[in-house]
Design an enzyme around this catalytic site. Sequence first.
Site, short mmCIF file in Angstrom:
data_model
loop_
_atom_site.label_atom_id
_atom_site.label_comp_id
_atom_site.label_asym_id
_atom_site.label_seq_id
_atom_site.Cartn_x
_atom_site.Cartn_y
_atom_site.Cartn_z
CD GLU A 1 -2.90 -1.14 2.33
OE1 GLU A 1 -4.10 -0.84 2.22
OE2 GLU A 1 -2.39 -1.52 3.40
CD GLU B 1 -3.70 -6.37 3.70
OE1 GLU B 1 -2.91 -5.43 3.83
OE2 GLU B 1 -3.87 -6.97 2.62
#
Length: 688
Positions: free
Chosen positions: A116, A138
């Site tokens: 990210e 995730e």
Amino acid sequence: MAIGYHRDDDGIVTLTLDRHDRPVNTLDAAFGTALAAALDRLESEREHVTGVIVVSAKATFAVGADLDQVYALTPADAAGFAGQLDRTKDAFRRLERLGRPVVAVIGGTALGGGLELALACHHRLCADDPAIRLGLPEVTFGLLPGGGGVVRTVRLLGPAAALPLLMEGERLPPRRALDAGLVDRLVPARELIGEARAWIAAHPDATQPWDDPAPAAPPRFFETAAARLYARTHGTLPAQERILACVAEAVRVDVDTALRTETRHLVALATGQVAKNMIGCHWYARNEVTRRARSTGGVRRLGVIGAGMMGAGIAAVAAAAGIEVVLTDVSAEATERGHDEVVRRLRRQVAQGRMSAAACGVAVDHLAGPGTAIAGCDLVVEAVFEDRALKRRVLAGAEDGTAVLASNTSTLPITGLAEGLRAPGDLVGLHFISPVERVPLLEVVRGERTGDAALALAFAFARQIGKTPILVNDGPGFYTSRVFVSYTAEGAAMLTEGVPAALVENAARGAGMAVGPLAVSDEVALATMLRVRRQNEADAAADGRELGHATAYGVFSWMVEEMNRPGRAGGGGFYDYPERARKRLWPGLAGRFGGDRPIPERDVRERLLFAQALESVRALEDGILTSTADANVGSVLGLAFAPWSGGTLQYVNQYGLRAFTERADRLADAYGEHLRPPSLLRGRIEPF
């Protein structure tokens, strides 16, 4: 978390990620504070800055959030965690809107928040190293990317391309990440900094596309995606549902609103029970069991005896891992068929995009030609028919005094198979679960005389071929087969009670099981299950033991021996398999068993889950299981036990020990003593 800051004579600032107290960089509250401080300095020196390079001082780039912190979150922490997330996102936005080109130099693995951060840079360069992995995993932990990962991948790739990356959480090697659009270029590691500097010089006015209108979704994309998701998960995995909601928002609102929506969804997941269950299994428990595999050495040359479907699968994963493989069978024809099957499986992985053509060629080269003698092997695995006498003959013939021997038996005790061997300490159980290429678990079975050297090599081999090993002690069915039998037998027994077959299958899916008990029985083959049962009956009679599940095996016997329905491979079992249509439940089940008993769906669902959880408790009580972690990892990775639960024993924990015991007693009163809690559970106070 330290972030080094260095501005050179050309005005290029290098931000170096370097967390001093851990071997990897994690993106926690300390990181957010350090990044904000670095940005304060960047903004104050902006007129003297020509560009920014983000690099890591460690072998990896960064690997995401601190799962210890996330695991400890409670609903009371929601506001504070949301603030932490928003501060990190604000820092990422400041970085990408600095007005200067920013390049992420990815010299090692970048996962979760690490990727990210890279996505918040204008350009992403990655070392051309196949050992590196990039992705947003995730979802594996019951979470979603909360550092802008959902919003930026959707804005970068479009919803159709982004959704699989977010929903599956796959960790991609660099070339696949390049093809997916997550990185912009692959270069040799030694050239990364030079390439970054050149890109900065060529793109002084770099901007991000996030503030442009988002790519449109195909017509009815989200309606179709929602229907497919529910058909796969039946609402048991909230992370996938919230990811889909975030993706839908990301294409409909401005980027900053979408980022706040992403925060709200992640906070709800992180403070919920399902994420706790999944982090417990896939992080804490998995790390616990894989520590055993951190031994030196490994397998250089592998022998596989038995070139059927299981033997071919073992040979394929070993060859793909760079191990020299010799595959053999009772005849030259059978060996050649097995060899061809290995090659076919490897090429199928290329067609599926899971292996490059070059890697496939290397793997095929590691497969010795048909007729090669099994000699000079470090490890020899027998994968022959599930027959004790046959396996003993094969193992005795393979014993050469140097190789460790392994049996791929799914049920036969290793101690008994070692009888007659000159060195019984060299025999270990390696129970692979079909399909070998896709099931990530390897059940390592320690016989009464299995030596430490054999175990060490077994764990090293598991590491080499990318399997997660659990360690169990010897006994009929070990662990995974015992739990598998409890599941399939409960489903079959319910048929005899008049429970509709469709209700059994649908309730299983609604509980989170990947496949219903009747369908998975067909896949394994009813005939095989019945044949193993006959062997177990003979063993039990010899030992003076009683076997359970007589009612269920009466159903299997009727199906195979009277109705000639041995399973899918034999043309039909509990299901019919039309050539050009979807499988459907065999109408003969209703004719034989009826199917009109009024039974609550909750009872059906919980009988299927409780049967497996109770068998796990018994395996722990019997000394077959060596730890709670083995039970949870083994059930989820090996048997696809309701992933939302975190495993069979964690299912008991999250239900509550007292509540689970009381509910099991009620189920036993209504449906049979096999659902009665064992004494280990009744006397337990602390969670497993």
